[in-house]
Design a protein around this motif. Sequence first.
Motif, PDB file in Angstrom:
ATOM      1  N   ARG A  39       0.852  -1.186   0.000  1.00 52.16           N
ATOM      2  CA  ARG A  39       0.000   0.000   0.000  1.00 52.16           C
ATOM      3  C   ARG A  39       0.888   1.237   0.000  1.00 52.16           C
ATOM      4  O   ARG A  39       2.011   1.213   0.492  1.00 52.16           O
ATOM      5  CB  ARG A  39      -0.905  -0.004   1.239  1.00 52.16           C
ATOM      6  CG  ARG A  39      -1.922   1.133   1.241  1.00 52.16           C
ATOM      7  CD  ARG A  39      -2.868   1.014   2.408  1.00 52.16           C
ATOM      8  NE  ARG A  39      -3.864   2.096   2.394  1.00 52.16           N
ATOM      9  CZ  ARG A  39      -4.760   2.278   3.350  1.00 52.16           C
ATOM     10  NH1 ARG A  39      -4.798   1.463   4.392  1.00 52.16           N
ATOM     11  NH2 ARG A  39      -5.621   3.272   3.263  1.00 52.16           N
ATOM     12  N   GLU A  86      -4.376  -0.404  -3.717  1.00 56.58           N
ATOM     13  CA  GLU A  86      -5.032   0.527  -4.632  1.00 56.58           C
ATOM     14  C   GLU A  86      -5.765  -0.200  -5.760  1.00 56.58           C
ATOM     15  O   GLU A  86      -6.904   0.141  -6.086  1.00 56.58           O
ATOM     16  CB  GLU A  86      -4.002   1.521  -5.182  1.00 56.58           C
ATOM     17  CG  GLU A  86      -3.440   2.463  -4.126  1.00 56.58           C
ATOM     18  CD  GLU A  86      -2.368   1.846  -3.218  1.00 56.58           C
ATOM     19  OE1 GLU A  86      -2.115   2.412  -2.131  1.00 56.58           O
ATOM     20  OE2 GLU A  86      -1.778   0.801  -3.564  1.00 56.58           O
ATOM     21  N   ASN A 128     -11.289   3.069  -1.381  1.00 48.40           N
ATOM     22  CA  ASN A 128      -9.909   3.466  -1.161  1.00 48.40           C
ATOM     23  C   ASN A 128      -9.883   4.591  -0.127  1.00 48.40           C
ATOM     24  O   ASN A 128     -10.422   5.670  -0.362  1.00 48.40           O
ATOM     25  CB  ASN A 128      -9.318   3.936  -2.495  1.00 48.40           C
ATOM     26  CG  ASN A 128      -7.845   4.242  -2.400  1.00 48.40           C
ATOM     27  OD1 ASN A 128      -7.331   4.587  -1.340  1.00 48.40           O
ATOM     28  ND2 ASN A 128      -7.152   4.144  -3.512  1.00 48.40           N
ATOM     29  N   ASN A 130      -7.166   6.030   0.931  1.00 52.77           N
ATOM     30  CA  ASN A 130      -5.936   6.819   0.798  1.00 52.77           C
ATOM     31  C   ASN A 130      -6.154   8.336   0.730  1.00 52.77           C
ATOM     32  O   ASN A 130      -5.416   9.081   1.377  1.00 52.77           O
ATOM     33  CB  ASN A 130      -5.126   6.382  -0.427  1.00 52.77           C
ATOM     34  CG  ASN A 130      -4.475   5.024  -0.247  1.00 52.77           C
ATOM     35  OD1 ASN A 130      -4.646   4.365   0.779  1.00 52.77           O
ATOM     36  ND2 ASN A 130      -3.721   4.600  -1.238  1.00 52.77           N
TER      37      ASN A 130
END
Length: 162
Positions: A39, A86, A128, A130
């Motif tokens: 990641r 991802e 996701n 992130n």
Amino acid sequence: GMMSAPEREIYLEKSIPNAARIPWLNAVFPNACFIGIVRNGYVVAEGIRRKAGRPLAQGARQWAVSNRIMLHDLESADRSHLINYEDFTRSPASTTRELLRFLDIPADQNVMQDGEWTIHGVQSSIKNMNPASLARLSTEDKQIIETEAGEMLEQLGYGSGD
């Protein structure tokens, strides 16, 4: 005496410390398959700072060293496959199919419906996380992470925080 295990029995072991035991596990379990998951290092370092209260530089170093060891050991394993968080969050169904192919398990259409999983009775979509984490990093934070983990970020294709 020990009973012989059924031929297609599958045992999944996902303890994080086992990432450091790949060579041993590969030697002891001849049929073992290893799946590594990587990641974004910016996000991982930010998470370590937020959840464990550790300095950003330390989290970035931990990410880089852990990945270096894992990638090296996966290369020496008989059967290994690498995926990233991802790709999985972008297309969970195709990543799951890819893993089933690697594991030589017939792809069952019902493993997952449109990225929806039911975990502990709660239905949730895979997303996701992130961007939220990246938003918490300043330009200076990103520079600290790049100083500590730049080589591994580059090797794994994680440009400045994307």
